[in-house]
Design a protein around this motif. Structure first.
Motif, PDB file in Angstrom:
ATOM      1  N   GLU A   1       0.954  -1.254  -0.090  1.00  0.00           N
ATOM      2  CA  GLU A   1      -0.046  -0.018  -0.047  1.00  0.00           C
ATOM      3  C   GLU A   1       0.903   1.363  -0.037  1.00  0.00           C
ATOM      4  O   GLU A   1       1.759   1.367   0.791  1.00  0.00           O
ATOM      5  N   ARG A   2       0.697   2.110  -0.823  1.00  0.00           N
ATOM      6  CA  ARG A   2       1.484   3.491  -1.070  1.00  0.00           C
ATOM      7  C   ARG A   2       0.811   4.206   0.003  1.00  0.00           C
ATOM      8  O   ARG A   2      -0.417   4.309   0.478  1.00  0.00           O
ATOM      9  N   VAL A   3       1.823   5.353   0.368  1.00  0.00           N
ATOM     10  CA  VAL A   3       1.423   6.278   1.473  1.00  0.00           C
ATOM     11  C   VAL A   3       1.726   7.616   0.721  1.00  0.00           C
ATOM     12  O   VAL A   3       2.623   7.896  -0.096  1.00  0.00           O
ATOM     13  N   SER A   4       0.498   8.366   0.717  1.00  0.00           N
ATOM     14  CA  SER A   4       0.365   9.770  -0.267  1.00  0.00           C
ATOM     15  C   SER A   4       1.296  10.678   0.682  1.00  0.00           C
ATOM     16  O   SER A   4       1.576  10.606   1.759  1.00  0.00           O
ATOM     17  N   ARG A   5       1.662  11.674  -0.378  1.00  0.00           N
ATOM     18  CA  ARG A   5       2.617  12.694   0.215  1.00  0.00           C
ATOM     19  C   ARG A   5       2.034  13.508   1.522  1.00  0.00           C
ATOM     20  O   ARG A   5       2.536  14.070   2.450  1.00  0.00           O
TER      21      ARG A   5
ATOM     22  N   HIS B   1       9.119  14.069  -4.546  1.00  0.00           N
ATOM     23  CA  HIS B   1       8.214  12.915  -4.855  1.00  0.00           C
ATOM     24  C   HIS B   1       8.375  11.738  -4.299  1.00  0.00           C
ATOM     25  O   HIS B   1       9.174  10.567  -4.668  1.00  0.00           O
ATOM     26  N   PRO B   2       8.021  11.645  -2.912  1.00  0.00           N
ATOM     27  CA  PRO B   2       8.295  10.439  -2.223  1.00  0.00           C
ATOM     28  C   PRO B   2       7.435   9.149  -2.630  1.00  0.00           C
ATOM     29  O   PRO B   2       6.219   9.362  -2.957  1.00  0.00           O
ATOM     30  N   LEU B   3       8.054   7.996  -2.809  1.00  0.00           N
ATOM     31  CA  LEU B   3       7.419   6.789  -2.954  1.00  0.00           C
ATOM     32  C   LEU B   3       7.625   6.122  -1.853  1.00  0.00           C
ATOM     33  O   LEU B   3       8.445   5.189  -1.609  1.00  0.00           O
ATOM     34  N   VAL B   4       6.375   6.184  -0.814  1.00  0.00           N
ATOM     35  CA  VAL B   4       6.519   5.268   0.441  1.00  0.00           C
ATOM     36  C   VAL B   4       5.340   4.388   0.419  1.00  0.00           C
ATOM     37  O   VAL B   4       4.378   4.532  -0.111  1.00  0.00           O
ATOM     38  N   VAL B   5       5.855   3.289   1.106  1.00  0.00           N
ATOM     39  CA  VAL B   5       4.976   2.252   1.181  1.00  0.00           C
ATOM     40  C   VAL B   5       4.829   1.850   2.804  1.00  0.00           C
ATOM     41  O   VAL B   5       5.640   2.064   3.422  1.00  0.00           O
ATOM     42  N   LYS B   6       3.569   1.418   2.890  1.00  0.00           N
ATOM     43  CA  LYS B   6       3.332   0.815   4.451  1.00  0.00           C
ATOM     44  C   LYS B   6       3.243  -0.556   4.528  1.00  0.00           C
ATOM     45  O   LYS B   6       2.682  -1.270   3.490  1.00  0.00           O
TER      46      LYS B   6
ATOM     47  N   PRO C   1       2.432  -4.488   5.980  1.00  0.00           N
ATOM     48  CA  PRO C   1       1.156  -5.094   6.666  1.00  0.00           C
ATOM     49  C   PRO C   1       1.446  -5.605   7.853  1.00  0.00           C
ATOM     50  O   PRO C   1       0.926  -6.725   8.130  1.00  0.00           O
ATOM     51  N   CYS C   2       2.153  -4.844   8.566  1.00  0.00           N
ATOM     52  CA  CYS C   2       2.562  -5.224   9.978  1.00  0.00           C
ATOM     53  C   CYS C   2       1.701  -4.504  11.081  1.00  0.00           C
ATOM     54  O   CYS C   2       1.027  -3.577  10.512  1.00  0.00           O
ATOM     55  N   GLU C   3       1.668  -4.806  12.399  1.00  0.00           N
ATOM     56  CA  GLU C   3       0.607  -4.151  13.299  1.00  0.00           C
ATOM     57  C   GLU C   3       1.143  -2.698  13.252  1.00  0.00           C
ATOM     58  O   GLU C   3       0.056  -1.648  13.288  1.00  0.00           O
ATOM     59  N   GLY C   4       2.327  -2.375  13.269  1.00  0.00           N
ATOM     60  CA  GLY C   4       2.747  -0.870  13.223  1.00  0.00           C
ATOM     61  C   GLY C   4       2.405  -0.164  11.940  1.00  0.00           C
ATOM     62  O   GLY C   4       2.552   1.114  11.906  1.00  0.00           O
ATOM     63  N   ASN C   5       2.361  -0.893  10.819  1.00  0.00           N
ATOM     64  CA  ASN C   5       2.180  -0.106   9.308  1.00  0.00           C
ATOM     65  C   ASN C   5       3.270   0.395   9.484  1.00  0.00           C
ATOM     66  O   ASN C   5       3.380   1.627   8.781  1.00  0.00           O
ATOM     67  N   HIS C   6       4.378  -0.114   9.575  1.00  0.00           N
ATOM     68  CA  HIS C   6       5.876   0.912   9.505  1.00  0.00           C
ATOM     69  C   HIS C   6       5.903   1.082   8.032  1.00  0.00           C
ATOM     70  O   HIS C   6       5.561   0.228   7.046  1.00  0.00           O
ATOM     71  N   ARG C   7       6.490   2.451   7.806  1.00  0.00           N
ATOM     72  CA  ARG C   7       6.358   3.097   6.558  1.00  0.00           C
ATOM     73  C   ARG C   7       8.152   2.923   6.154  1.00  0.00           C
ATOM     74  O   ARG C   7       9.094   3.116   6.958  1.00  0.00           O
ATOM     75  N   PHE C   8       8.265   2.756   4.950  1.00  0.00           N
ATOM     76  CA  PHE C   8       9.693   2.745   4.175  1.00  0.00           C
ATOM     77  C   PHE C   8       9.523   3.358   2.988  1.00  0.00           C
ATOM     78  O   PHE C   8       8.680   3.265   2.158  1.00  0.00           O
ATOM     79  N   ASP C   9      10.803   3.900   2.496  1.00  0.00           N
ATOM     80  CA  ASP C   9      10.805   4.158   0.840  1.00  0.00           C
ATOM     81  C   ASP C   9      10.689   2.790   0.369  1.00  0.00           C
ATOM     82  O   ASP C   9      11.268   1.986   0.589  1.00  0.00           O
ATOM     83  N   LEU C  10      10.029   2.930  -0.881  1.00  0.00           N
ATOM     84  CA  LEU C  10      10.001   1.612  -1.742  1.00  0.00           C
ATOM     85  C   LEU C  10      11.302   1.134  -2.177  1.00  0.00           C
ATOM     86  O   LEU C  10      11.464  -0.056  -1.998  1.00  0.00           O
ATOM     87  N   GLU C  11      12.056   2.038  -2.367  1.00  0.00           N
ATOM     88  CA  GLU C  11      13.345   1.809  -3.015  1.00  0.00           C
ATOM     89  C   GLU C  11      14.399   1.472  -2.066  1.00  0.00           C
ATOM     90  O   GLU C  11      14.948   0.422  -2.239  1.00  0.00           O
ATOM     91  N   CYS C  12      13.798   1.466  -0.538  1.00  0.00           N
ATOM     92  CA  CYS C  12      14.736   1.202   0.290  1.00  0.00           C
ATOM     93  C   CYS C  12      14.176  -0.359   0.723  1.00  0.00           C
ATOM     94  O   CYS C  12      15.053  -1.299   1.310  1.00  0.00           O
ATOM     95  N   ILE C  13      13.086  -0.560   1.071  1.00  0.00           N
ATOM     96  CA  ILE C  13      12.284  -1.724   1.384  1.00  0.00           C
ATOM     97  C   ILE C  13      12.492  -2.759   0.513  1.00  0.00           C
ATOM     98  O   ILE C  13      12.489  -4.010   0.801  1.00  0.00           O
ATOM     99  N   ALA C  14      12.385  -2.515  -0.855  1.00  0.00           N
ATOM    100  CA  ALA C  14      12.252  -3.699  -1.852  1.00  0.00           C
ATOM    101  C   ALA C  14      13.492  -4.708  -1.846  1.00  0.00           C
ATOM    102  O   ALA C  14      13.177  -5.787  -1.760  1.00  0.00           O
TER     103      ALA C  14
END
Lengths: 163, 198
Positions: free
Chosen positions: B113-117, B138-143, B145-158
């Motif tokens: 799931e993307r997180v809007s700016r 133009h951040p491309l951030v995703v959350k 599906p864990c309890e905290g809905n932790h957010r990361f840059d898509l580029e970093c978490i992928a």
């Protein structure tokens, strides 16, 4: 990615080491020729047999950092159940690919190593002799052996800082 | 008698030293060539490499059967090809992927799931690159599906999720555990039981 993150860590380290009272046992932490090779100096935590002596740490950072953990080993010999006496290799779960998290940084890793000094894990030993003393609960022998090697190979507090 | 024996021995020693000398040299050449092949960074010019390889095979040939010029060249070409292949890298890759750590599929990463700016606050950072999300225009951030809905840059978490299926912050496994349900019933074991009664 790795370089950018290491640049940030470098500025964080410059801000917090050695002035930050939160990390009294991290004496130095600095990159060497490149941002992928660091050296550090730690002092033995209070109320442990390591107190009063210092050890150097050699940190090699993979280019896949922070997806992969840094590799850390002791520069001078240390007698500890979870450290290889000859090579300085450290048995610490967060330094394994399996237990590492990219949310950790170099300071966190060194804090974990300091924790390990005071909380050895005799069930995964890299130094069987001192680990057996701990398993048998012979604490005076355990402390004595560690201090013997600390006197021999550790740096005293009045010595200069390892570089 | 003894003088004859001594002479014979000396002669044998001389022969031995003569015959061992050339193969030793050729071994050295091959060894350095191979070590160059595996440690070199590919900055040397290739024709020289080819000549060296051809020379190596000629030396090998000299103490045994005759090796034709074309064969030597073929070998040399194979060697240069070998050098161009990223063997070391692929081996390392294999080593790191052979462990039982398993990541998530590309589809899973794409469906995060993307997180809007708008919903990002100035002090929120990606804990992987430690940069503020809003540093990027133009951040491309995703959350996750864990309890905290932790957010990361898509580029970093992928890259992390490709080899690990856990959230870096809370270690929650993001993939449902299907392993136990999917275990097939061991039919052979059942048959063995039948045989006991049959």
């Amino acid at each position: 990615m790795a370089t950018k993150r290491l640049m940030k860590e470098f500025s964080l380290v410059q801000k917090s080491i050695p002035s930050d009272s939160e990390y009294p046992n991290i004496l130095t932490l600095q990159p060497q020729d490149t941002l992928f090779q660091w050296k550090g100096t730690i002092s033995g935590p209070k109320d442990t047999p390591f107190e009063g002596y210092k050890w150097g740490l050699i940190i090699d950072i993979p280019h896949t950092y922070p997806s992969s953990p840094p590799s850390v080993k002791f520069a001078n010999k240390i007698c500890h159940p979870n450290v290889n006496f000859q090579t300085g290799e450290i048995c610490l779960n967060i330094l394994n690919q399996e237990h590492w998290s990219p949310a950790w940084n170099l300071i966190n890793v060194i804090v974990a190593i300091l924790q390990l000094l005071g909380n050895p894990e005799p069930l995964s030993p890299l130094n069987i002799d001192v680990s057996n003393l701990l398993k048998l609960g012979d604490m005076s022998a355990y402390d004595g052996l560690i201090k013997y090697y600390a006197v021999r190979y550790g740096l005293k507090d009045e010595d200069g800082i390892l570089d | 008698m003894s003088t004859y024996e001594a002479q014979e021995e000396a002669a044998a020693r001389e022969r031995a030293s003569n015959t061992t000398q050339p193969p030793q040299r050729s071994h050295e050449t091959l060894a350095t060539m191979l070590s160059n092949l595996f440690t070199g960074e590919g900055t040397r010019d290739l024709p020289q490499e080819t000549n060296l390889a051809a020379q190596g095979i000629r030396l090998v040939g000299s103490d045994g059967e005759e090796v034709s010029q074309s064969q030597a060249q073929e070998f040399a070409r194979a060697m240069t090809l070998l050098q161009e292949l990223p063997i070391r890298d692929s081996l390392l890759e294999q080593l790191s992927t052979q462990k039982d750590i398993e990541g998530v599929s590309q589809e899973f990463i794409d469906s995060l799931e993307r997180v809007s700016r708008k919903s990002l606050k100035p002090d929120q950072t990606c804990s992987i690159c430690t940069s503020d999300f809003l540093d990027d225009p133009h951040p491309l951030v995703v959350k996750l599906p864990c309890e905290g809905n932790h957010r990361f840059d898509l580029e970093c978490i992928a890259p992390w999720l490709k080899v690990h299926s856990t959230c870096p912050l809370c270690r929650k496994n993001l993939v449902e555990k299907k392993k136990f349900e999917d275990l097939p019933v061991d039919s052979e074991e059942e048959e063995d039981d039948w045989e006991m009664y049959g």
